[in-house]
Scaffold this motif. Structure first.
Motif: not given
Length: 461
Positions: A411-412, A419-421, A437-438, A444-445
């Motif tokens: 995450l770091q 900007t989100a891919p 993780f997905a 979260d994002r």
């Protein structure tokens, strides 16, 4: 339209192979061997899922077998283009591929001798001569500079902090518009011993990210301090300290950490023996690339070399290995294999397990069914070379030596992308780790995350 096809490390942690196609050019990112479960290993024999001779270039992230181990097979099947990687990766990859070929040739010969293979005759996936042909194709490329791979496809390496020479790869498809991809490779640990922290992820249109530890955190605490406490107890016993270790990477980390501890006046002095021809060769490669290491902790040792020196004895020959039977403690013997399934470590275990002054240091994960797991579980006898050996040794664990970033580390690393891919592809993880993780990235994002299946082709708009 550009596309990427996932021929490995999809819904599994092994066999990394991603074929990128754009502007009539085809570039393969990594070319790893499937390892582990039988159903995965059999995929190495299922046939290369693309025409090897039609690939224009191969880009390697690093030298681990699950990222480079299938490459000689592709060369054997007609690939003749360049193989790009960093200089350290080139040297380590040659070492690892030659060792893989040696093992395969031995296994095939043994299977033919015993007649247990359904193939008549049993053959290796590739031989040493195929590795030598592969090595001829390797072209070293430096980090931080853009290089052309083929046609409109350009690439740039950034330090991944995972293994000597390891890199993430930025890729740009430079056509009417530029499309940028980022391949994480294996992301290393922050504040890990010997390696620099991974360079932050960069802005990209598409991200291909590993997820090995996508649902787990590494143990808290200082690794060097944990090892210090283990060594205090081990050295006090007065016997040999046996460390089963992977030849490339883990062995060098052990030497580095032990050299740091030798600077501690509160500990008695002790010699270090590295008993593995492959590990010794890897040590030479590491010593030749000191600029690629973070040796900041070693400043505490002044001028003492942290990867070698008179206290580190490299045992390359069988006679040098046998002579260790006469070494009295306290002393440290680092030997392979990492899970105690084969190699010279077995001879040391056979000789020293009955001695209660002996300490066995477990420095990594011991898979179920391995000799290492049996020792970890406290078995009073250990079967070695057909004999049941009494185990009176003390067992110590040093957690936290994994070279992969954990969930927080991933995450770091990926958090540097503001900007989100357009889409993030998760690879190189078990399904539970990958899915967890997905879900985190999505919730979260708000990222669009996919976990492709093996053989799945995805178009890049």
């Amino acid at each position: 339209m550009a596309s990427i096809t996932f021929y490995g490390a999809a819904r599994t942690v092994t066999g990394s192979k991603y074929l990128l196609e754009a502007g009539g050019s085809r570039v393969l990112i990594d070319c790893g061997m499937f390892q582990g479960l039988k159903r995965l290993r059999q995929m190495n024999w299922a046939g290369t899922p693309f025409e090897a001779s039609e690939v224009d270039a191969v880009l390697l992230t690093h030298a681990h077998l699950d990222h480079v181990g299938y490459l000689p097979r592709v060369v054997k099947e007609g690939y003749h283009g360049p193989v790009y990687c960093t200089g350290a990766t080139a040297q380590l990859a040659e070492l690892i591929m030659l060792d893989s070929a040696k093992i395969q040739e031995y296994d095939a010969k043994y299977a033919n001798k015993k007649g247990y293979s359904k193939h008549k005759p049993a053959l290796p996936l590739y031989e040493g001569r195929d590795v030598l042909e592969t090595v001829k194709l390797i072209e070293e490329r430096s980090r931080g500079k853009w290089h052309n791979a083929a046609g409109p496809i350009w690439f740039r390496y950034q330090d991944a902090g995972h293994l000597l020479g390891s890199s993430s790869i930025e890729v740009e498809i430079r056509e009417a518009k530029t499309t940028r991809l980022l391949f994480s490779g294996d992301v290393g640990r922050y504040d890990g011993p010997l390696y620099h922290d991974p360079q932050p992820a960069v802005e990209c249109d598409y991200l291909v990210c590993e997820s090995t530890y996508g649902n787990r955190e590494h143990p808290e605490g200082d690794l060097l301090e944990s090892l210090r406490e283990v060594m205090k107890r081990s050295l006090a016993r007065g016997g040999a300290v046996l460390m089963a270790s992977f030849a490339v990477g883990r062995s060098q980390q052990f030497i580095y950490l032990l050299q740091l501890l030798k600077c501690d006046p509160s500990l008695p002095d002790f010699p270090i023996y590295l008993d593995s021809p492959m590990a010794c060769h890897a040590n030479d490669i590491y010593a030749a690339h000191l600029e690629d290491h973070d040796l900041s902790e070693g400043e505490l040792c002044g001028d003492r070399p942290v990867l070698g020196g008179p206290a580190v004895h490299l045992c390359r020959s069988a006679d040098e290995s046998k002579a260790l039977n006469h070494v009295k403690g306290p002393a440290v013997i680092i030997s392979s294999s990492g899970m105690m399934t084969a190699g010279r470590i077995l001879h040391h275990l056979k000789h020293r397990l009955p001695d209660p002054a002996t300490t066995i240091v477990l420095g990594g994960y011991m898979a179920e069914g391995t000799r290492g797991r049996s020792i970890e579980d406290g078995s009073k006898t250990v079967r070695i070379h057909g004999q049941d050996i009494t185990n009176r040794a003390a067992i110590e664990k040093v957690p936290g030596l994994s070279g992969h970033a954990d969930r927080s580390g991933l995450l770091q690393w990926s958090g540097a992308i503001k900007t989100a891919p357009k889409r993030t592809f998760l690879t190189h993880g078990e399904p539970d780790s990958m899915d967890a993780f997905a879900a985190t990235l999505n919730s979260d994002r708000g990222w669009d995350v996919a976990c492709p299946e093996i053989g799945e082709r995805c178009e890049l708009d």
